[in-house]
Design a protein around this motif. Structure first.
Motif, PDB file in Angstrom:
ATOM      1  N   ARG A   1       0.813  -1.225   0.000  1.00 58.81           N
ATOM      2  CA  ARG A   1       0.000   0.000   0.000  1.00 58.81           C
ATOM      3  C   ARG A   1       0.841   1.267   0.000  1.00 58.81           C
ATOM      4  N   GLN A   2       2.133   1.125   0.302  1.00 63.27           N
ATOM      5  CA  GLN A   2       3.036   2.277   0.283  1.00 63.27           C
ATOM      6  C   GLN A   2       3.961   2.250  -0.935  1.00 63.27           C
ATOM      7  N   GLY A   3       3.749   1.308  -1.849  1.00 66.67           N
ATOM      8  CA  GLY A   3       4.555   1.250  -3.062  1.00 66.67           C
ATOM      9  C   GLY A   3       5.825   0.439  -2.948  1.00 66.67           C
ATOM     10  N   ARG A   4       6.080  -0.115  -1.759  1.00 69.09           N
ATOM     11  CA  ARG A   4       7.288  -0.926  -1.580  1.00 69.09           C
ATOM     12  C   ARG A   4       7.133  -2.286  -2.250  1.00 69.09           C
ATOM     13  N   PRO A   5       8.248  -2.973  -2.485  1.00 69.73           N
ATOM     14  CA  PRO A   5       8.161  -4.296  -3.114  1.00 69.73           C
ATOM     15  C   PRO A   5       7.327  -5.263  -2.286  1.00 69.73           C
ATOM     16  N   MET A   6       6.531  -6.063  -2.988  1.00 63.81           N
ATOM     17  CA  MET A   6       5.736  -7.095  -2.329  1.00 63.81           C
ATOM     18  C   MET A   6       6.586  -8.355  -2.189  1.00 63.81           C
ATOM     19  N   SER A   7       6.545  -8.922  -1.041  1.00 64.58           N
ATOM     20  CA  SER A   7       7.258 -10.175  -0.806  1.00 64.58           C
ATOM     21  C   SER A   7       6.630 -11.296  -1.619  1.00 64.58           C
ATOM     22  N   PRO A   8       7.455 -12.182  -2.194  1.00 65.37           N
ATOM     23  CA  PRO A   8       6.883 -13.361  -2.854  1.00 65.37           C
ATOM     24  C   PRO A   8       6.007 -14.178  -1.899  1.00 65.37           C
ATOM     25  N   TYR A   9       6.301 -14.112  -0.612  1.00 63.35           N
ATOM     26  CA  TYR A   9       5.489 -14.826   0.367  1.00 63.35           C
ATOM     27  C   TYR A   9       4.103 -14.205   0.485  1.00 63.35           C
ATOM     28  N   THR A  10       4.004 -12.888   0.306  1.00 63.11           N
ATOM     29  CA  THR A  10       2.710 -12.221   0.307  1.00 63.11           C
ATOM     30  C   THR A  10       1.902 -12.672  -0.900  1.00 63.11           C
ATOM     31  N   LEU A  11       2.566 -12.792  -2.044  1.00 66.69           N
ATOM     32  CA  LEU A  11       1.898 -13.297  -3.241  1.00 66.69           C
ATOM     33  C   LEU A  11       1.329 -14.692  -2.973  1.00 66.69           C
ATOM     34  N   VAL A  12       2.106 -15.524  -2.319  1.00 65.02           N
ATOM     35  CA  VAL A  12       1.640 -16.884  -1.995  1.00 65.02           C
ATOM     36  C   VAL A  12       0.462 -16.826  -1.029  1.00 65.02           C
TER      37      VAL A  12
END
Length: 178
Positions: free
Chosen positions: A91-102
């Motif tokens: 929500r702040q534009g930072r990179p999303m963790s691949p774990y969040t994608l999972v």
């Protein structure tokens, strides 16, 4: 939206939002990994992974729609927004963790009743389906970013019973003719 032939590290680190257009996206030049809790941009897994990613029209449309949602997030975050250029970001534009994608995948999977299907299984299924649909193996190798066609054929090519049965009569005719 799904790009099932891609690795999750690429999905969360890919192309500027404005570059999506039918038939291709930006070139895969980076992969996102996490080291000691920090996002680290690294080169793709293999040299063959540095490729133009084909995008069907439906995916381009979904990316454009996603960009509208991200623009709204950017406006809501105001000065807290970090313009990193990632399509899939926090929500702040930072990179999303691949774990969040999972984690998101688990929510989708549960809602769709897909049992224990892993995110990587989408990639395996997509590559196997492309081969089953008759897409030439060298094209599938390029789409998947495999460094060697042996990976594509040994890991993903599965002969089904119908294909095996169809192969037998033609080989039998050849043996009788000889």
């Amino acid at each position: 939206m799904a790009l099932p032939w891609l690795r999750r590290s690429f999905v969360v680190s890919c192309w500027p939002a404005g570059s999506a257009r039918p038939g291709r996206a930006g070139r895969e030049r980076q992969a996102l990994s996490w080291v000691d809790g920090y996002a680290v941009i690294q080169p793709p897994k293999t040299r063959a992974s540095r490729r133009v990613i084909p995008l069907p029209d439906v995916v381009v449309s979904a990316l454009r729609e996603h960009q509208k949602h991200q623009d709204a997030k950017r406006a809501d975050a105001g000065a807290k927004w970090e313009d990193t250029g990632f399509v899939f970001a926090t929500r702040q534009g930072r990179p999303m963790s691949p774990y969040t994608l999972v984690k998101y995948w688990h929510d989708v999977r549960e809602a769709a009743g897909l049992g224990t299907l892993r995110f990587h299984d989408l990639r395996h299924t997509a590559v196997s389906l492309l081969l089953a649909l008759g897409v030439p193996p060298h094209v599938v190798r390029e789409i998947a970013g495999h460094s060697d066609i042996k990976v594509t054929m040994m890991v993903y090519a599965h002969g089904n019973l119908t294909e095996k049965a169809a192969a037998l009569p033609s080989s039998g005719r050849r043996f009788r003719a000889g």
